[in-house]
Design a protein around this motif. Structure first.
Motif, PDB file in Angstrom:
ATOM      1  N   GLY A  72       0.818  -1.199   0.000  1.00  0.00           N
ATOM      2  CA  GLY A  72       0.000   0.000   0.000  1.00  0.00           C
ATOM      3  C   GLY A  72       0.851   1.248   0.000  1.00  0.00           C
ATOM      4  N   ARG A 157      -5.165   0.865   4.781  1.00  0.00           N
ATOM      5  CA  ARG A 157      -5.713  -0.476   4.827  1.00  0.00           C
ATOM      6  C   ARG A 157      -5.537  -1.102   6.211  1.00  0.00           C
ATOM      7  N   ARG A 166     -12.706  -5.086   8.362  1.00  0.00           N
ATOM      8  CA  ARG A 166     -12.190  -4.354   7.213  1.00  0.00           C
ATOM      9  C   ARG A 166     -13.317  -3.719   6.407  1.00  0.00           C
ATOM     10  N   ASN A 230     -13.042   2.418  -1.621  1.00  0.00           N
ATOM     11  CA  ASN A 230     -12.331   1.912  -0.440  1.00  0.00           C
ATOM     12  C   ASN A 230     -12.288   0.385  -0.436  1.00  0.00           C
ATOM     13  N   THR A 233      -9.549  -0.647  -2.844  1.00  0.00           N
ATOM     14  CA  THR A 233      -8.218  -0.419  -2.273  1.00  0.00           C
ATOM     15  C   THR A 233      -7.919  -1.392  -1.139  1.00  0.00           C
ATOM     16  N   GLU A 234      -8.939  -1.752  -0.376  1.00  0.00           N
ATOM     17  CA  GLU A 234      -8.746  -2.621   0.786  1.00  0.00           C
ATOM     18  C   GLU A 234      -8.508  -4.070   0.385  1.00  0.00           C
TER      19      GLU A 234
END
Length: 266
Positions: A72, A157, A166, A230, A233-234
């Motif tokens: 990341g 993250r 998460r 998100n 990206t996670e």
């Protein structure tokens, strides 16, 4: 006999090399000299200049782009200039271009009666509008507001947490994020950025309803869809890691079969 021009060049090279090496912090040894010999014309012949005792050049470190993607973004406070560079990189990212071009092609291809018009003209107009919206969003949400309120524009993250944690983290990040000092703070880039983007879009997006209820609906829709980025990206690095491991495993199996297969097998 060495010409004057060549001997002068040697002297300049020697002096310049010593100066540059001293600036670089390298230890410079004395040049080993030998007694001058006498040529046929009874003139001194300079001995060859010995190389400076410089340490060998270290190879450039290799960048593991896959590992950097898995880890990341680098977590560190960003200056306003660095936030501007981040916004610029996001706009110029090749995957961003692919997304905009693909979305425009699908939109015009499936519906030629949009306000942008049919064919390449409509496609080009939609691409221009999409890029303008993207640049506005990056300028406001990645550079301007984070620079004013000292907000970290990165998404952070939680790769070692549970799936539920998460998912909740990705949703909460829409309204609550991290500041430049590492502490939690409201995500002003989303809270204020979406209304600002919507008002600016009212000025140039063709066919846009610019009344207050329509603008409020677009802002609410933007907030509702914000967790999607998100989630990508996670969880995308996890998917990439699984694909990478499987590819490596398949390649190892192929290599093993190739080693054990007898020679001459068709």
């Amino acid at each position: 006999m060495i010409p004057k021009s060549e001997s002068g060049g040697i002297a300049l090279t020697e002096t310049g090399s010593a100066f540059i090496a001293a600036l670089a912090g390298f230890p410079v040894a004395e040049v080993a000299t030998q007694p001058a010999a006498i040529g046929k014309a009874n003139e001194p012949i300079q001995s060859p200049i010995q190389p400076y005792d410089l340490p060998p050049c270290q190879p450039m470190p290799l960048i593991n782009f896959y590992q950097r993607f898995m880890n990341g973004p680098e977590v560190k406070p960003l200056t306003p200039r660095e936030k501007a560079r981040l916004a610029t990189r996001n706009v110029l990212d090749p995957f961003n271009a692919i997304t905009i071009l693909g979305n425009a092609a699908i939109t015009i291809g499936f519906n030629s009666h949009t306000v942008y018009g049919p064919g390449m003209h409509g496609f080009a107009q939609l691409v221009g509008v999409s890029y303008t919206q993207d640049m506005t969003g990056e300028f406001v949400g990645t550079f301007l507001i984070p620079s004013i309120v000292r907000q970290d524009p990165h998404y952070h993250r939680m790769p070692h947490a549970s799936i539920k944690r998460r998912i909740l983290h990705a949703v909460v990040q829409v309204g609550w994020t991290q500041g430049d000092n590492g502490k939690g703070m409201p995500n002003y880039a989303n809270i204020l950025g979406f209304p600002i983007d919507a008002e600016i879009s009212n000025l140039y997006v063709p066919g846009e309803e610019t009344d207050l209820p329509s603008t409020a609906r677009r802002v609410a829709l933007g907030w509702a869809l914000a967790p999607t980025d998100n989630f990508v990206t996670e969880f995308l690095p996890d998917l990439a890691r699984r694909i990478h491991v499987r590819v490596v495993l398949v390649q190892q199996i192929i290599n093993q079969v190739a080693r054990t297969e007898p020679e001459g097998t068709p």
